[in-house]
Scaffold this active site. Structure first.
Site, short mmCIF file in Angstrom:
data_model
loop_
_atom_site.label_atom_id
_atom_site.label_comp_id
_atom_site.label_asym_id
_atom_site.label_seq_id
_atom_site.Cartn_x
_atom_site.Cartn_y
_atom_site.Cartn_z
N PRO A 183 -47.18 -18.08 -45.04
CA PRO A 183 -46.43 -16.90 -44.20
C PRO A 183 -45.53 -17.31 -43.62
CG PRO A 183 -48.66 -17.77 -43.25
CD PRO A 183 -48.67 -18.50 -44.28
N CYS A 209 -48.73 -20.46 -35.00
CA CYS A 209 -47.45 -20.57 -34.76
C CYS A 209 -46.89 -21.25 -33.45
CB CYS A 209 -46.90 -19.13 -34.52
SG CYS A 209 -45.20 -18.58 -34.34
N LYS A 259 -55.46 -19.83 -40.00
CA LYS A 259 -54.35 -20.86 -39.96
C LYS A 259 -53.91 -21.56 -38.61
CE LYS A 259 -49.73 -21.83 -42.03
NZ LYS A 259 -49.31 -22.62 -40.99
N GLY A 305 -47.85 -28.98 -44.67
CA GLY A 305 -47.19 -29.70 -44.19
C GLY A 305 -46.76 -31.01 -44.90
N GLU A 364 -41.39 -24.42 -45.89
CA GLU A 364 -39.72 -24.88 -45.93
C GLU A 364 -39.38 -25.54 -47.28
OE1 GLU A 364 -38.20 -28.25 -43.45
OE2 GLU A 364 -37.46 -26.46 -42.38
#
Length: 457
Positions: free
Chosen positions: A17, A100, A139, A201, A225
């Protein structure tokens, strides 16, 4: 039912997300390039239940956009529950954002900034898992120690979490201090809980996906990313950037989304090309583009410019790293963005600090051609002008002073005045100024104001 196997069909390649980035057109593009599960962007539960427009944009989906998990952030169990009930018929699960690390999450008191309030988090998960007809997932980011991270994961499992995504970084690891995600934390959590665990990650290529699955034993791998810079990451290929860009723009035309999202995706896809000095003008135009037609023109321009190199009709000179024999990917291919590591960043900051300390004044580090000192503030303006030379005239004009006073002149003023002097002139001389938007209607309002002032006196 087993969420991961029976509902989601055992996905191993997952798109994370992403705020303003994992909207419907990008999710469809990612699925066409090998993604097996996608999440919506992080949605604010409080705004979701109050704003119909926000809710309509957030829930945009289609038959091709399956399976889908909707993610919410918030700190009130009842509000998150109310938001989740509005969309439980349109998705496979509800995910709670507890990872986040950005400043907006700190101000709003959600995401990773809830991770120290275990009773509140437990209440949120229990409330949703007990009253929704679809599963609840979470998450998270790791703590400093494996022991605390494992204890945290077990608490979430007891509260009713059906699947857990573990990011191998702490909430302080962001921006230039991002560093490397530690997969040993993911492995420890996976061994300690019985629910499916997804690793997040350090995923920049397809080899990272297989290595992560092998080292952690996670059921799947999530990337954010890596997907943004190369949407074909899960296929193990690096297509020329104009191919996914063209396909994405076609999807945006079919499933409209805010143009700011489109611009952001194109900047990331073209990152390596736009970093070349020769493409500075294209980079500026991309930042100013405000229509799909202009975006498409830029994509086509880059394609025409670099397609001969891609086809081998012209030779590209930069194929190795300077001083080495290492081959590098040409800039027109989708490829990961590699950050400066934390040690190098800290060293660079220290060197800059020492350079400032060795100077008599930190505001006089720079000098002009005659040796006169230039303040850092002025140097910043000069650099901004040099990056956008076509706007130099406007920037220089903004430094002029008003003809009547010492205030700065309005850059678009018809009479080279500041706003206050322009208002007075237009009122007294019955004139208009389009630059300051002082028209007949404004003058009438001013006349009423002056009349009321005199009557009060």
């Amino acid at each position: 039912m087993d969420l991961w196997k029976d509902v989601l069909n055992s996905p191993t390649k997952i798109v994370a997300p992403m705020v303003d980035a994992s909207e419907l057109p990008w999710r469809i593009l990612s699925r066409r390039y090998g993604a097996q599960l996608c999440y919506t962007p992080m949605l604010h539960s409080n705004i979701f239940i109050k704003d119909p427009k926000y809710r309509k944009e957030a829930l945009a989906t289609c038959d091709e956009d399956k399976p889908l998990i909707v993610q919410f952030c918030g700190n009130d169990p009842q509000i998150i529950l109310q938001a989740a009930k509005m969309c439980e018929d349109f998705c496979c699960a509800i995910d709670i954002n507890l990872g986040c690390p950005q400043a907006i999450a700190k101000r709003g008191h959600y995401g990773a900034f809830l991770q120290d309030e275990w009773p509140l988090i437990e209440n949120i998960v229990q409330t949703l898992s007990g009253q929704l007809k679809i599963p609840v997932t979470c998450k998270i980011r790791r703590f400093e120690t494996i022991e605390k991270t494992v204890k945290y994961a077990k608490m979430l499992e007891r509260a009713g979490c059906s699947m857990l995504t573990v990011h191998g970084r702490t909430r302080d690891m962001k921006g230039p201090m991002t560093g490397i995600a530690d997969w040993t934390y993911v492995t420890a959590v996976r061994r300690a809980v019985s629910i499916p665990v997804i690793s997040n990650g350090n995923i920049q290529c397809i080899q990272d996906v297989y290595r992560c699955l092998d080292e952690t034993g996670a059921v799947g791998v999530m990337t954010a990313e890596g997907n943004l810079y190369n949407p074909a990451i899960f296929l193990g290929i690096s297509p020329p950037v104009w191919e996914p860009a063209k396909e994405y723009l076609d999807l945006v035309e079919q499933y409209p989304c805010p143009l700011s999202y489109v611009r952001g995706h194109l900047f990331k896809l073209f990152h390596h090309l736009l970093s070349l000095p020769e493409n500075n003008g294209i980079r500026i135009r991309l930042g100013e583009a405000n229509s799909l037609q202009l975006f498409d023109q830029i994509v086509e321009e880059l394609k025409i410019k670099y397609l001969p190199f891609h086809q081998g009709l012209e030779a590209w000179s930069c194929t190795t790293e300077e001083g080495t024999q290492n081959l590098i990917l040409p800039p027109w291919l989708c490829q990961p963005y590699v950050r400066m590591n934390v040690e190098e960043h800290i060293k660079k900051v220290e060197e800059n600090s020492q350079a400032e300390d060795s100077c008599d004044s930190h505001k006089r580090v720079y000098q002009d051609a005659d040796g006169n000192p230039i303040s850092r503030k002025k140097m910043k303006k000069l650099r901004r002008i040099s990056r956008r030379p076509e706007k130099q005239a406007i920037c220089e004009k903004s430094f002029f002073k008003c003809s009547n006073c010492v205030n700065p002149m309005g850059s678009k003023c018809n009479y080279q005045l500041c706003k206050k002097c322009c208002r007075d002139k237009c009122f007294l001389e019955n004139m208009d100024c389009n630059g300051h938007r002082i028209l007949v209607r404004t003058r009438r309002n001013m006349a009423k104001y002056y009349a009321s002032t005199k009557s009060d006196q």
